[in-house]
Design a protein around this motif. Structure first.
Motif, PDB file in Angstrom:
ATOM      1  N   LEU A  89       0.856  -1.186   0.000  1.00 50.99           N
ATOM      2  CA  LEU A  89       0.000   0.000   0.000  1.00 50.99           C
ATOM      3  C   LEU A  89       0.886   1.227   0.000  1.00 50.99           C
ATOM      4  O   LEU A  89       1.726   1.402   0.901  1.00 50.99           O
ATOM      5  CB  LEU A  89      -0.903   0.017   1.234  1.00 50.99           C
ATOM      6  N   VAL A  90       0.727   2.086  -1.008  1.00 51.82           N
ATOM      7  CA  VAL A  90       1.457   3.350  -1.066  1.00 51.82           C
ATOM      8  C   VAL A  90       0.460   4.476  -0.820  1.00 51.82           C
ATOM      9  O   VAL A  90      -0.341   4.820  -1.689  1.00 51.82           O
ATOM     10  CB  VAL A  90       2.167   3.548  -2.423  1.00 51.82           C
ATOM     11  N   ASN A  91       0.500   5.040   0.389  1.00 54.36           N
ATOM     12  CA  ASN A  91      -0.375   6.153   0.750  1.00 54.36           C
ATOM     13  C   ASN A  91       0.251   7.456   0.263  1.00 54.36           C
ATOM     14  O   ASN A  91       1.022   8.107   0.978  1.00 54.36           O
ATOM     15  CB  ASN A  91      -0.571   6.201   2.272  1.00 54.36           C
ATOM     16  N   ASN A  92      -0.065   7.817  -0.960  1.00 47.51           N
ATOM     17  CA  ASN A  92       0.541   8.992  -1.580  1.00 47.51           C
ATOM     18  C   ASN A  92      -0.436  10.147  -1.766  1.00 47.51           C
ATOM     19  O   ASN A  92      -0.027  11.301  -1.817  1.00 47.51           O
ATOM     20  CB  ASN A  92       1.126   8.601  -2.943  1.00 47.51           C
ATOM     21  N   ALA A  93      -1.730   9.874  -1.853  1.00 46.81           N
ATOM     22  CA  ALA A  93      -2.714  10.924  -2.141  1.00 46.81           C
ATOM     23  C   ALA A  93      -2.662  12.028  -1.097  1.00 46.81           C
ATOM     24  O   ALA A  93      -2.543  11.768   0.103  1.00 46.81           O
ATOM     25  CB  ALA A  93      -4.118  10.327  -2.193  1.00 46.81           C
ATOM     26  N   GLY A  94      -2.762  13.255  -1.562  1.00 39.78           N
ATOM     27  CA  GLY A  94      -2.775  14.388  -0.645  1.00 39.78           C
ATOM     28  C   GLY A  94      -3.253  15.633  -1.344  1.00 39.78           C
ATOM     29  O   GLY A  94      -3.155  15.755  -2.564  1.00 39.78           O
ATOM     30  N   ILE A  95      -3.806  16.548  -0.563  1.00 44.53           N
ATOM     31  CA  ILE A  95      -4.211  17.841  -1.107  1.00 44.53           C
ATOM     32  C   ILE A  95      -3.542  18.935  -0.297  1.00 44.53           C
ATOM     33  O   ILE A  95      -3.135  18.717   0.851  1.00 44.53           O
ATOM     34  CB  ILE A  95      -5.744  18.029  -1.093  1.00 44.53           C
ATOM     35  N   ASP A 111     -10.314  21.150   7.866  1.00 45.19           N
ATOM     36  CA  ASP A 111     -11.030  19.874   7.853  1.00 45.19           C
ATOM     37  C   ASP A 111     -10.842  19.146   6.538  1.00 45.19           C
ATOM     38  O   ASP A 111     -10.674  17.916   6.505  1.00 45.19           O
ATOM     39  CB  ASP A 111     -12.525  20.104   8.108  1.00 45.19           C
ATOM     40  N   ARG A 112     -10.868  19.877   5.429  1.00 48.49           N
ATOM     41  CA  ARG A 112     -10.739  19.250   4.118  1.00 48.49           C
ATOM     42  C   ARG A 112      -9.344  18.660   3.921  1.00 48.49           C
ATOM     43  O   ARG A 112      -9.188  17.521   3.465  1.00 48.49           O
ATOM     44  CB  ARG A 112     -11.031  20.278   3.007  1.00 48.49           C
ATOM     45  N   VAL A 113      -8.304  19.426   4.262  1.00 47.24           N
ATOM     46  CA  VAL A 113      -6.934  18.943   4.097  1.00 47.24           C
ATOM     47  C   VAL A 113      -6.679  17.731   4.988  1.00 47.24           C
ATOM     48  O   VAL A 113      -6.117  16.720   4.553  1.00 47.24           O
ATOM     49  CB  VAL A 113      -5.916  20.066   4.399  1.00 47.24           C
ATOM     50  N   PHE A 114      -7.111  17.802   6.245  1.00 51.58           N
ATOM     51  CA  PHE A 114      -6.877  16.696   7.170  1.00 51.58           C
ATOM     52  C   PHE A 114      -7.721  15.473   6.821  1.00 51.58           C
ATOM     53  O   PHE A 114      -7.322  14.336   7.106  1.00 51.58           O
ATOM     54  CB  PHE A 114      -7.153  17.140   8.609  1.00 51.58           C
ATOM     55  N   SER A 115      -8.868  15.684   6.188  1.00 45.21           N
ATOM     56  CA  SER A 115      -9.711  14.544   5.820  1.00 45.21           C
ATOM     57  C   SER A 115      -9.016  13.636   4.823  1.00 45.21           C
ATOM     58  O   SER A 115      -9.209  12.415   4.835  1.00 45.21           O
ATOM     59  CB  SER A 115     -11.052  15.032   5.237  1.00 45.21           C
ATOM     60  N   VAL A 116      -8.193  14.207   3.957  1.00 46.47           N
ATOM     61  CA  VAL A 116      -7.462  13.418   2.958  1.00 46.47           C
ATOM     62  C   VAL A 116      -6.084  13.026   3.469  1.00 46.47           C
ATOM     63  O   VAL A 116      -5.706  11.848   3.458  1.00 46.47           O
ATOM     64  CB  VAL A 116      -7.318  14.200   1.636  1.00 46.47           C
ATOM     65  N   ASN A 117      -5.322  14.011   3.936  1.00 46.85           N
ATOM     66  CA  ASN A 117      -3.912  13.790   4.262  1.00 46.85           C
ATOM     67  C   ASN A 117      -3.690  12.998   5.544  1.00 46.85           C
ATOM     68  O   ASN A 117      -2.626  12.403   5.719  1.00 46.85           O
ATOM     69  CB  ASN A 117      -3.185  15.132   4.364  1.00 46.85           C
ATOM     70  N   VAL A 118      -4.659  13.027   6.441  1.00 50.51           N
ATOM     71  CA  VAL A 118      -4.503  12.324   7.717  1.00 50.51           C
ATOM     72  C   VAL A 118      -5.568  11.239   7.880  1.00 50.51           C
ATOM     73  O   VAL A 118      -5.265  10.047   7.963  1.00 50.51           O
ATOM     74  CB  VAL A 118      -4.565  13.302   8.908  1.00 50.51           C
ATOM     75  N   ILE A 142       3.693   8.409   2.241  1.00 53.94           N
ATOM     76  CA  ILE A 142       4.420   9.543   1.676  1.00 53.94           C
ATOM     77  C   ILE A 142       4.083  10.806   2.451  1.00 53.94           C
ATOM     78  O   ILE A 142       2.921  11.180   2.581  1.00 53.94           O
ATOM     79  CB  ILE A 142       4.059   9.760   0.192  1.00 53.94           C
ATOM     80  N   SER A 143       5.114  11.450   2.957  1.00 52.76           N
ATOM     81  CA  SER A 143       4.911  12.689   3.699  1.00 52.76           C
ATOM     82  C   SER A 143       5.597  13.829   2.957  1.00 52.76           C
ATOM     83  O   SER A 143       5.743  13.776   1.737  1.00 52.76           O
ATOM     84  CB  SER A 143       5.450  12.544   5.127  1.00 52.76           C
ATOM     85  N   SER A 144       6.033  14.838   3.671  1.00 56.17           N
ATOM     86  CA  SER A 144       6.695  15.979   3.037  1.00 56.17           C
ATOM     87  C   SER A 144       7.680  16.608   4.006  1.00 56.17           C
ATOM     88  O   SER A 144       7.479  16.587   5.226  1.00 56.17           O
ATOM     89  CB  SER A 144       5.672  17.037   2.603  1.00 56.17           C
ATOM     90  N   VAL A 145       8.726  17.170   3.466  1.00 56.70           N
ATOM     91  CA  VAL A 145       9.719  17.842   4.294  1.00 56.70           C
ATOM     92  C   VAL A 145       9.119  19.046   5.013  1.00 56.70           C
ATOM     93  O   VAL A 145       9.645  19.495   6.032  1.00 56.70           O
ATOM     94  CB  VAL A 145      10.944  18.253   3.440  1.00 56.70           C
ATOM     95  N   VAL A 146       8.000  19.581   4.519  1.00 55.11           N
ATOM     96  CA  VAL A 146       7.390  20.728   5.193  1.00 55.11           C
ATOM     97  C   VAL A 146       6.840  20.353   6.563  1.00 55.11           C
ATOM     98  O   VAL A 146       6.542  21.216   7.377  1.00 55.11           O
ATOM     99  CB  VAL A 146       6.268  21.376   4.349  1.00 55.11           C
ATOM    100  N   VAL A 152       6.359  29.499   6.177  1.00 56.52           N
ATOM    101  CA  VAL A 152       5.369  30.557   6.336  1.00 56.52           C
ATOM    102  C   VAL A 152       4.378  30.509   5.173  1.00 56.52           C
ATOM    103  O   VAL A 152       4.766  30.489   4.003  1.00 56.52           O
ATOM    104  CB  VAL A 152       6.048  31.942   6.391  1.00 56.52           C
ATOM    105  N   GLY A 153       3.088  30.479   5.510  1.00 61.82           N
ATOM    106  CA  GLY A 153       2.060  30.461   4.481  1.00 61.82           C
ATOM    107  C   GLY A 153       1.587  29.078   4.100  1.00 61.82           C
ATOM    108  O   GLY A 153       0.728  28.940   3.242  1.00 61.82           O
ATOM    109  N   MET A 154       2.139  28.036   4.733  1.00 60.71           N
ATOM    110  CA  MET A 154       1.722  26.664   4.427  1.00 60.71           C
ATOM    111  C   MET A 154       1.326  25.943   5.714  1.00 60.71           C
ATOM    112  O   MET A 154       1.616  24.765   5.908  1.00 60.71           O
ATOM    113  CB  MET A 154       2.845  25.906   3.717  1.00 60.71           C
ATOM    114  N   LEU A 155       0.650  26.650   6.610  1.00 61.03           N
ATOM    115  CA  LEU A 155       0.340  26.118   7.931  1.00 61.03           C
ATOM    116  C   LEU A 155      -0.470  24.828   7.876  1.00 61.03           C
ATOM    117  O   LEU A 155      -0.086  23.813   8.455  1.00 61.03           O
ATOM    118  CB  LEU A 155      -0.415  27.177   8.751  1.00 61.03           C
ATOM    119  N   THR A 156      -1.608  24.848   7.190  1.00 58.50           N
ATOM    120  CA  THR A 156      -2.500  23.690   7.190  1.00 58.50           C
ATOM    121  C   THR A 156      -1.842  22.476   6.563  1.00 58.50           C
ATOM    122  O   THR A 156      -1.874  21.373   7.120  1.00 58.50           O
ATOM    123  CB  THR A 156      -3.804  24.017   6.447  1.00 58.50           C
ATOM    124  N   TYR A 157      -1.257  22.653   5.388  1.00 62.63           N
ATOM    125  CA  TYR A 157      -0.602  21.545   4.705  1.00 62.63           C
ATOM    126  C   TYR A 157       0.558  21.002   5.534  1.00 62.63           C
ATOM    127  O   TYR A 157       0.715  19.785   5.689  1.00 62.63           O
ATOM    128  CB  TYR A 157      -0.107  21.991   3.330  1.00 62.63           C
TER     129      TYR A 157
END
Length: 264
Positions: A89-95, A111-118, A142-146, A152-157
């Motif tokens: 299983l490769v969990n890659n999908a994210g918004i 809520d929308r970002v966390f519903s997909v990414n988490v 799959i995560s991200s270095v962020v 700055v400006g990418m708090l939710t993601y």
């Protein structure tokens, strides 16, 4: 080093473009039977067709929104009914979210970002874990270095990319490998769609990124895909619960202010 997935079923989410597409194509090259998930039907079918026509593997494309219970249940049900098993299983999908700060962001966006990414990662994984345990399979998140840097400006993601670390560590106690590939700035359309910048502006953004990366090159989707395949292979059969960073050293550089300027 040889890779052989000819007797394996691999489920890749977010497979309609970018890292997911590159990962699907590389698994197909090594003979894997694929279940590919995405929301863009045209793009997803194009990736599936390429895997089948050029590489001759079985592919099941699934259109689904993993931010919903129905979407996750659909993916698990269709995959297991079609193939009868699951090995990777490769969990890659994210918004992502557009430029946002705590004082300006909305709860709807969070809520929308966390519903997909988490939540989506947790939900789909729990639904297919019994099949992975049965096949002695593994999970690549799959995560991200962020999730490790101030941006700055990418708090939710950025916030949504912290939980996968703990999720992978805690899942490592199950027979699935639970290894996590940590991704960073790559040459995909994700950032460009998120910021709505032009091709010329995106090219300039990549050039700026390369000046901040110790190894001097922005990672491509293919770079990340190679690591995913390696972690999912028998060559990494003793790797579990680990954080594998593929970023050219970006996490050690000062990236936040440059990214803020790019987003503005």
């Amino acid at each position: 080093m040889e890779y052989n997935f000819s007797d394996k079923v691999v489920l890749v989410t977010g497979a309609s473009s970018g890292i997911g597409e590159a990962t699907a194509l590389l698994f197909a090259k090594f003979g894997a039977q694929l279940a590919l998930v995405g929301r863009n039907e045209k793009n997803l079918n194009a990736v599936a067709d390429q895997c089948m026509k050029e590489l001759g593997v079985r592919v099941l494309p699934i259109i689904a929104d993993l931010g919903t219970d129905e979407g996750c249940e659909k993916v698990a049900k269709m995959t297991l009914e079609h193939y009868g098993r699951l090995d990777v299983l490769v969990n890659n999908a994210g918004i992502g979210s557009k430029y946002d700060l705590i004082e300006t962001n909305s709860m709807e966006m969070l809520d929308r970002v966390f519903s997909v990414n988490v939540r989506g990662v947790y939900n789909l994984t729990r639904l297919v874990v019994p099949a992975l345990v049965k096949s002695n399979g593994n999970i690549v998140n799959i995560s991200s270095v962020v999730g490790k840097m101030v941006n700055v400006g990418m708090l939710t993601y950025s916030m949504s990319k912290v939980p996968p670390t703990g999720f992978s560590f805690f899942c490592a106690s199950c027979p699935s490998s639970g290894a996590r590939v940590h991704r960073t700035t790559t040459i995909t359309s994700f950032y460009q769609r998120l910021t709505e910048i032009t091709e010329e502006e995106y090219k300039k953004h990549l050039e700026d990124c390369e000046r901040c990366i110790p190894l001097g090159k922005v990672c491509t989707s293919e770079d990340i895909a190679k690591t995913i395949v390696h972690v999912a292979s028998e060559h990494s059969c003793r790797v579990t619960g680990t954080d594998i960073v593929v970023d050219g050293g970006l996490q050690f550089s000062s990236f936040g202010n440059m990214l803020k300027d790019a987003l503005n």
